[in-house]
Design a protein around this motif. Structure first.
Motif, PDB file in Angstrom:
ATOM      1  N   THR A 114       4.346  21.746 -30.190  1.00 52.78           N
ATOM      2  CA  THR A 114       4.932  22.796 -31.556  1.00 52.78           C
ATOM      3  C   THR A 114       4.217  21.691 -33.011  1.00 52.78           C
ATOM      4  O   THR A 114       3.698  22.437 -33.653  1.00 52.78           O
ATOM      5  CB  THR A 114       5.689  22.910 -31.603  1.00 52.78           C
ATOM      6  OG1 THR A 114       6.107  23.010 -30.347  1.00 52.78           O
ATOM      7  CG2 THR A 114       6.410  23.966 -32.329  1.00 52.78           C
ATOM      8  N   ALA A 115       4.603  20.151 -33.425  1.00 50.90           N
ATOM      9  CA  ALA A 115       3.955  19.952 -33.685  1.00 50.90           C
ATOM     10  C   ALA A 115       2.627  19.491 -34.371  1.00 50.90           C
ATOM     11  O   ALA A 115       2.248  19.303 -34.886  1.00 50.90           O
ATOM     12  CB  ALA A 115       4.322  18.022 -33.672  1.00 50.90           C
ATOM     13  N   LEU A 116       2.203  18.948 -32.672  1.00 56.05           N
ATOM     14  CA  LEU A 116       0.911  19.191 -33.220  1.00 56.05           C
ATOM     15  C   LEU A 116      -0.321  20.569 -34.011  1.00 56.05           C
ATOM     16  O   LEU A 116      -0.682  20.029 -34.518  1.00 56.05           O
ATOM     17  CB  LEU A 116       0.475  18.585 -31.997  1.00 56.05           C
ATOM     18  CG  LEU A 116      -1.702  18.194 -31.846  1.00 56.05           C
ATOM     19  CD1 LEU A 116      -2.807  16.764 -32.295  1.00 56.05           C
ATOM     20  CD2 LEU A 116      -2.090  18.118 -30.355  1.00 56.05           C
ATOM     21  N   ARG A 117       0.296  21.315 -33.152  1.00 55.00           N
ATOM     22  CA  ARG A 117       0.079  22.834 -33.716  1.00 55.00           C
ATOM     23  C   ARG A 117       0.065  22.758 -34.916  1.00 55.00           C
ATOM     24  O   ARG A 117      -1.110  23.296 -36.034  1.00 55.00           O
ATOM     25  CB  ARG A 117       0.992  23.850 -32.832  1.00 55.00           C
ATOM     26  CG  ARG A 117       0.625  24.861 -33.050  1.00 55.00           C
ATOM     27  CD  ARG A 117       0.860  26.510 -32.481  1.00 55.00           C
ATOM     28  NE  ARG A 117       1.206  27.610 -33.095  1.00 55.00           N
ATOM     29  CZ  ARG A 117       1.439  28.010 -34.377  1.00 55.00           C
ATOM     30  NH1 ARG A 117       3.218  27.732 -33.876  1.00 55.00           N
ATOM     31  NH2 ARG A 117       1.398  29.108 -34.343  1.00 55.00           N
ATOM     32  N   TYR A 138      -3.901  30.076 -28.930  1.00 55.03           N
ATOM     33  CA  TYR A 138      -4.970  31.521 -28.423  1.00 55.03           C
ATOM     34  C   TYR A 138      -4.556  32.255 -29.816  1.00 55.03           C
ATOM     35  O   TYR A 138      -5.735  32.731 -29.980  1.00 55.03           O
ATOM     36  CB  TYR A 138      -4.089  31.937 -26.805  1.00 55.03           C
ATOM     37  CG  TYR A 138      -4.962  33.008 -26.506  1.00 55.03           C
ATOM     38  CD1 TYR A 138      -6.490  33.335 -26.541  1.00 55.03           C
ATOM     39  CD2 TYR A 138      -4.692  34.634 -27.030  1.00 55.03           C
ATOM     40  CE1 TYR A 138      -7.170  34.825 -25.732  1.00 55.03           C
ATOM     41  CE2 TYR A 138      -4.969  35.815 -26.660  1.00 55.03           C
ATOM     42  CZ  TYR A 138      -5.933  35.711 -26.343  1.00 55.03           C
ATOM     43  OH  TYR A 138      -6.614  36.645 -25.644  1.00 55.03           O
ATOM     44  N   GLU A 139      -3.551  32.735 -29.838  1.00 52.26           N
ATOM     45  CA  GLU A 139      -3.182  33.493 -31.327  1.00 52.26           C
ATOM     46  C   GLU A 139      -3.801  33.417 -32.426  1.00 52.26           C
ATOM     47  O   GLU A 139      -4.050  33.822 -33.024  1.00 52.26           O
ATOM     48  CB  GLU A 139      -1.763  33.937 -31.207  1.00 52.26           C
ATOM     49  CG  GLU A 139      -0.796  34.884 -29.933  1.00 52.26           C
ATOM     50  CD  GLU A 139       0.625  35.128 -30.104  1.00 52.26           C
ATOM     51  OE1 GLU A 139       0.583  34.061 -30.582  1.00 52.26           O
ATOM     52  OE2 GLU A 139       1.031  35.175 -28.999  1.00 52.26           O
ATOM     53  N   ASP A 140      -3.756  31.315 -32.731  1.00 51.99           N
ATOM     54  CA  ASP A 140      -3.654  31.143 -33.850  1.00 51.99           C
ATOM     55  C   ASP A 140      -5.723  31.523 -33.367  1.00 51.99           C
ATOM     56  O   ASP A 140      -6.167  31.988 -34.782  1.00 51.99           O
ATOM     57  CB  ASP A 140      -3.810  29.702 -33.742  1.00 51.99           C
ATOM     58  CG  ASP A 140      -2.581  29.623 -33.872  1.00 51.99           C
ATOM     59  OD1 ASP A 140      -0.932  30.401 -34.146  1.00 51.99           O
ATOM     60  OD2 ASP A 140      -2.149  28.315 -33.060  1.00 51.99           O
ATOM     61  N   GLY A 146      -7.649  33.960 -36.735  1.00 53.13           N
ATOM     62  CA  GLY A 146      -8.771  33.486 -37.655  1.00 53.13           C
ATOM     63  C   GLY A 146      -8.299  31.991 -38.014  1.00 53.13           C
ATOM     64  O   GLY A 146      -8.643  31.186 -38.841  1.00 53.13           O
ATOM     65  N   ASP A 147      -6.963  32.049 -37.512  1.00 50.08           N
ATOM     66  CA  ASP A 147      -6.230  30.864 -38.285  1.00 50.08           C
ATOM     67  C   ASP A 147      -7.119  29.149 -37.567  1.00 50.08           C
ATOM     68  O   ASP A 147      -6.984  28.489 -38.305  1.00 50.08           O
ATOM     69  CB  ASP A 147      -4.455  30.708 -37.838  1.00 50.08           C
ATOM     70  CG  ASP A 147      -3.952  32.067 -38.776  1.00 50.08           C
ATOM     71  OD1 ASP A 147      -5.207  32.631 -39.542  1.00 50.08           O
ATOM     72  OD2 ASP A 147      -3.214  32.495 -38.129  1.00 50.08           O
ATOM     73  N   LEU A 148      -7.282  29.463 -36.706  1.00 52.96           N
ATOM     74  CA  LEU A 148      -8.015  28.104 -35.514  1.00 52.96           C
ATOM     75  C   LEU A 148      -9.606  28.502 -35.414  1.00 52.96           C
ATOM     76  O   LEU A 148      -9.457  29.995 -34.668  1.00 52.96           O
ATOM     77  CB  LEU A 148      -7.388  27.825 -34.669  1.00 52.96           C
ATOM     78  CG  LEU A 148      -5.882  26.677 -34.857  1.00 52.96           C
ATOM     79  CD1 LEU A 148      -4.832  26.563 -33.795  1.00 52.96           C
ATOM     80  CD2 LEU A 148      -5.634  25.736 -36.165  1.00 52.96           C
TER      81      LEU A 148
END
Length: 304
Positions: free
Chosen positions: A224-227, A245-247, A251-253
């Motif tokens: 979670t911290a890495l994300r 996957y959702e990010d 388009g956030d990643l």
């Protein structure tokens, strides 16, 4: 004094003869006689008067018969309880699961399974380390990786693909690497729970798989911290696809090397070797597998 001798003594009294007790237990008359004689010798009293026509219980025998009957009933009760245990969807299960899958789907899936079977309770811990299943008293663990211990059973659930990604903001400021070797010039945020400390990232080419050794300013064993760090635009990460996957979908990643990442690990349900695993374990594994497959796109890119 053996409990089976007490039970045999109780059966002799109940059936009224050595021969009937022998027949009921698939023994010979002489074996029954020897075991009753052994019981009398251990107690130092005579329990039965035996003649060719009649069997008479002594005063000591009558006193012992009460306790012997209790032993027989206790054994019968215990066997009755255990005989249905393998098929019962009840009792308790202690399990360990990886943190990412635990947060993503397993907490909900396991809680749902408990609600479907009201007599069942589950203690689920989240841990990325491959815990010692036997010494830790675990009935089931879900793990991503490889299994070396041949004394355990591992059932494959799904494969988990890894990806390299970064935020659009980071790539705008620092440029998007065209080839994996260019990662050496970037701030690579490391998932430190891995044996390599997250320094070596695996890729594939026409000639086979190879590793790129990376460096960066931030390392953590918490997914979670890495994300949060990569979403904040602080660097590039190498993580399981399911984590972000959702990010990526929003388009956030950005998936930097969608066809070149070489790391793909199996997700397994692991439990102690046994010829007859409890039905509750088999059903829980199947329930968990269906929940993984229902969102398989989180773990591996669809082939079509």
């Amino acid at each position: 004094m053996q409990a089976d001798d007490l039970i045999l003594f109780s059966q002799v009294i109940e059936l009224g003869s050595f021969s009937k007790a022998a027949e009921a237990n698939n023994l010979t008359n002489s074996v029954v006689s020897k075991r009753i004689a052994r019981l009398e010798a251990e107690l130092g009293v005579q329990l039965l008067y035996r003649t060719t026509r009649k069997l008479t219980v002594t005063e000591a025998g009558n006193l012992l018969a009460v306790g012997a009957k209790n032993v027989e009933q206790a054994k019968a009760d215990a066997l009755a309880k255990v005989s249905g245990l393998g098929d019962a969807i009840s009792g308790h299960i202690k399990m360990s699961v990886p943190t990412i899958s635990g947060d993503l789907l397993l907490a909900d899936a396991v809680a749902e399974f408990c609600n479907l079977h009201p007599g069942l309770s589950v203690d689920m811990s989240l841990d990325n380390k491959f815990v010692d299943l036997i010494s830790g008293g675990y009935d089931l663990i879900i793990r991503t990786g490889y299994l070396d211990d041949s004394s355990l059973i591992a059932r494959h659930i799904i494969d988990s693909q890894w990806v390299v990604c970064a935020s659009p903001d980071y790539l705008k400021r620092h440029g998007q690497p065209k080839q994996p070797n260019e990662l050496k010039q970037h701030n690579c945020l490391k998932y430190a729970y891995q044996a390599s400390g997250g320094n070596e990232w695996e890729f594939k080419s026409a000639s086979g798989h190879y590793f790129v050794k990376v460096n960066g300013s931030f390392s953590t064993n918490n997914a979670t911290a890495l994300r949060k760090a990569v979403l904040g635009g602080h660097g590039i990460v190498y993580v399981p696809r399911c984590l972000i996957y959702e990010d990526i979908c929003k388009g956030d990643l950005i998936d930097v090397f969608p066809k070149l990442v070489g790391k793909k690990l199996g997700v397994y349900a692991v439990y102690p070797y046994t010829k007859h695993p409890p039905k509750k374990i088999k059903m829980l594994i199947e329930h968990i597998k269906q929940r993984y497959l229902a969102i398989s796109e989180y773990f591996i890119e669809p082939t079509s």
